[in-house]
Design a protein around this motif. Structure first.
Motif, PDB file in Angstrom:
ATOM      1  N   PHE A 100       0.397  -1.499   0.124  1.00  0.00           N
ATOM      2  CA  PHE A 100      -0.059  -0.183  -0.225  1.00  0.00           C
ATOM      3  C   PHE A 100       1.131   0.671  -0.343  1.00  0.00           C
ATOM      4  CE2 PHE A 100      -2.665  -3.300   1.131  1.00  0.00           C
ATOM      5  CZ  PHE A 100      -3.803  -3.163   0.608  1.00  0.00           C
ATOM      6  N   GLY A 101       2.093   1.031  -0.232  1.00  0.00           N
ATOM      7  CA  GLY A 101       3.094   2.153  -0.599  1.00  0.00           C
ATOM      8  C   GLY A 101       3.410   2.648   1.186  1.00  0.00           C
ATOM      9  N   GLN A 102       4.505   4.332   1.028  1.00  0.00           N
ATOM     10  CA  GLN A 102       4.829   4.500   2.444  1.00  0.00           C
ATOM     11  C   GLN A 102       3.829   4.775   3.341  1.00  0.00           C
ATOM     12  OE1 GLN A 102       8.363   6.916   1.458  1.00  0.00           O
ATOM     13  NE2 GLN A 102       7.771   8.129   3.345  1.00  0.00           N
ATOM     14  N   ALA A 103       4.075   4.854   4.280  1.00  0.00           N
ATOM     15  CA  ALA A 103       2.954   4.799   5.485  1.00  0.00           C
ATOM     16  C   ALA A 103       3.295   5.905   5.508  1.00  0.00           C
ATOM     17  CB  ALA A 103       3.255   4.233   6.958  1.00  0.00           C
ATOM     18  N   TRP A 104       2.025   7.094   5.678  1.00  0.00           N
ATOM     19  CA  TRP A 104       2.227   8.087   5.813  1.00  0.00           C
ATOM     20  C   TRP A 104       2.521   9.301   4.900  1.00  0.00           C
ATOM     21  CZ3 TRP A 104      -1.670   6.754   7.758  1.00  0.00           C
ATOM     22  CH2 TRP A 104      -2.116   6.413   9.052  1.00  0.00           C
ATOM     23  N   LEU A 105       2.117   9.114   3.999  1.00  0.00           N
ATOM     24  CA  LEU A 105       2.969   9.950   2.981  1.00  0.00           C
ATOM     25  C   LEU A 105       1.947  11.653   2.515  1.00  0.00           C
ATOM     26  CD1 LEU A 105       2.542   7.457  -0.698  1.00  0.00           C
ATOM     27  CD2 LEU A 105       4.984   8.239   0.943  1.00  0.00           C
ATOM     28  N   ASP A 106       2.794  12.201   1.809  1.00  0.00           N
ATOM     29  CA  ASP A 106       1.361  13.685   1.829  1.00  0.00           C
ATOM     30  C   ASP A 106       0.753  13.557   0.504  1.00  0.00           C
ATOM     31  OD1 ASP A 106       0.361  16.048   1.491  1.00  0.00           O
ATOM     32  OD2 ASP A 106       2.178  17.397   0.755  1.00  0.00           O
ATOM     33  N   ALA A 107       0.122  12.696   0.389  1.00  0.00           N
ATOM     34  CA  ALA A 107      -0.943  12.164  -0.901  1.00  0.00           C
ATOM     35  C   ALA A 107      -1.640  13.292  -1.116  1.00  0.00           C
ATOM     36  CB  ALA A 107      -2.113  10.424   0.334  1.00  0.00           C
ATOM     37  N   ASP A 108      -2.487  13.832  -0.342  1.00  0.00           N
ATOM     38  CA  ASP A 108      -3.041  14.855  -1.066  1.00  0.00           C
ATOM     39  C   ASP A 108      -1.983  16.130  -1.483  1.00  0.00           C
ATOM     40  OD1 ASP A 108      -2.597  15.898   1.794  1.00  0.00           O
ATOM     41  OD2 ASP A 108      -4.686  16.623   2.091  1.00  0.00           O
TER      42      ASP A 108
END
Length: 266
Positions: A100-108
């Protein structure tokens, strides 16, 4: 020994009544066992816990929306649940959090990572660490899973007391359709505010990767919102439910038939 015809009829009548009583007792016992091994075990686990009936999803002042694969239908949660596919669990053997990708990205891409976005969204009286407008140092809230008033303090020994829970656990999502999603879609699922909530650390550990059939918030006021939010996430990312999970969700929603899906932040 001889017996009169009238005595024989009375004995037959008493026998039928006895069997009817035994039959009714058996049906009642079966119904009681069915209740206990579904929702009853949650009710029997402890006293009624009161608390918030809903939790925030989106703050347009500083958050940017993350879109799912599909729009969440603006309808009753029970109607959205009826549209979800019902299947068995896939294997969890090949599940890894990194899928599920790197935890706690700046996804927005608002300049702050997802964990701090959710802390800022869910806590009140928020304080930031020195020199930062993102990194939450402290705050407080009425925690939705337990109903307790919780104070958050960032620190090696205190940060874990408030965790960011995936309302649809990632391991559960993996077994119910997320394995077929692209990496980018799974990354959105893991960082979507719709699927995230600040929660009591110990209670979140109890939940683990459970679905509605195995864990519901002790704060019963929150259960309708919680289940509606799980349904909304699964609709947004085309995930399925198991039959036992669907049955548990339907039982919760039977107490709040007008509960809507959570779609305002999509």
């Amino acid at each position: 020994m001889s017996i009169t015809w009238s005595a024989y009829k009375r004995a037959r009548r008493r026998s039928r009544q006895a069997w009817a009583i035994l039959g009714l007792a058996a049906v009642t016992l079966a119904a009681g066992l069915s209740w206990f091994f579904t929702t009853g075990q949650f009710d029997a686990a402890g006293p009624w816990v009161s608390g918030p009936s809903e939790a925030p999803v989106f703050n347009p002042a500083w958050m940017k929306p993350i879109t799912g694969i599909e729009a969440v239908p603006a309808e009753k949660a029970s109607a959205a649940l009826a549209q979800l596919e019902v299947k068995g669990r896939a294997s969890q053997e090949d599940y890894e959090r990194t899928a599920f990708g790197q935890a706690w990205l700046d996804a927005d891409r608002n300049g702050c990572d997802t964990r701090n976005d959710i802390l800022r969204r869910d806590l009140s009286s928020v304080e930031f660490t020195s020199g930062s407008s993102c990194r939450v140092a402290a705050g407080e809230f009425q925690e939705p899973y337990t109903g307790a008033h919780v104070t958050f303090r960032r620190g090696q020994d205190t940060s874990a007391e408030v965790q960011i829970d995936h309302i649809v656990a990632l391991a559960d999502a993996w077994q119910k359709g997320a394995k077929q999603l692209t990496v980018q879609q799974r990354q959105r699922l893991a960082n979507d505010p719709l699927n995230l909530i600040a929660a009591d650390g110990p209670e979140n550990v109890k939940k683990g990767a459970g679905d509605a059939a195995t864990w519901l918030p002790p704060n019963k006021n929150f259960q309708c919102h919680y289940v509606a939010r799980q349904i909304s996430v699964k609709a947004a990312y085309k995930l399925w439910v198991t039959q036992s999970e669907k049955d548990a969700m339907m039982r919760v929603l039977s107490s709040c038939p007008d509960q809507q899906t959570i779609y305002s932040a999509r």
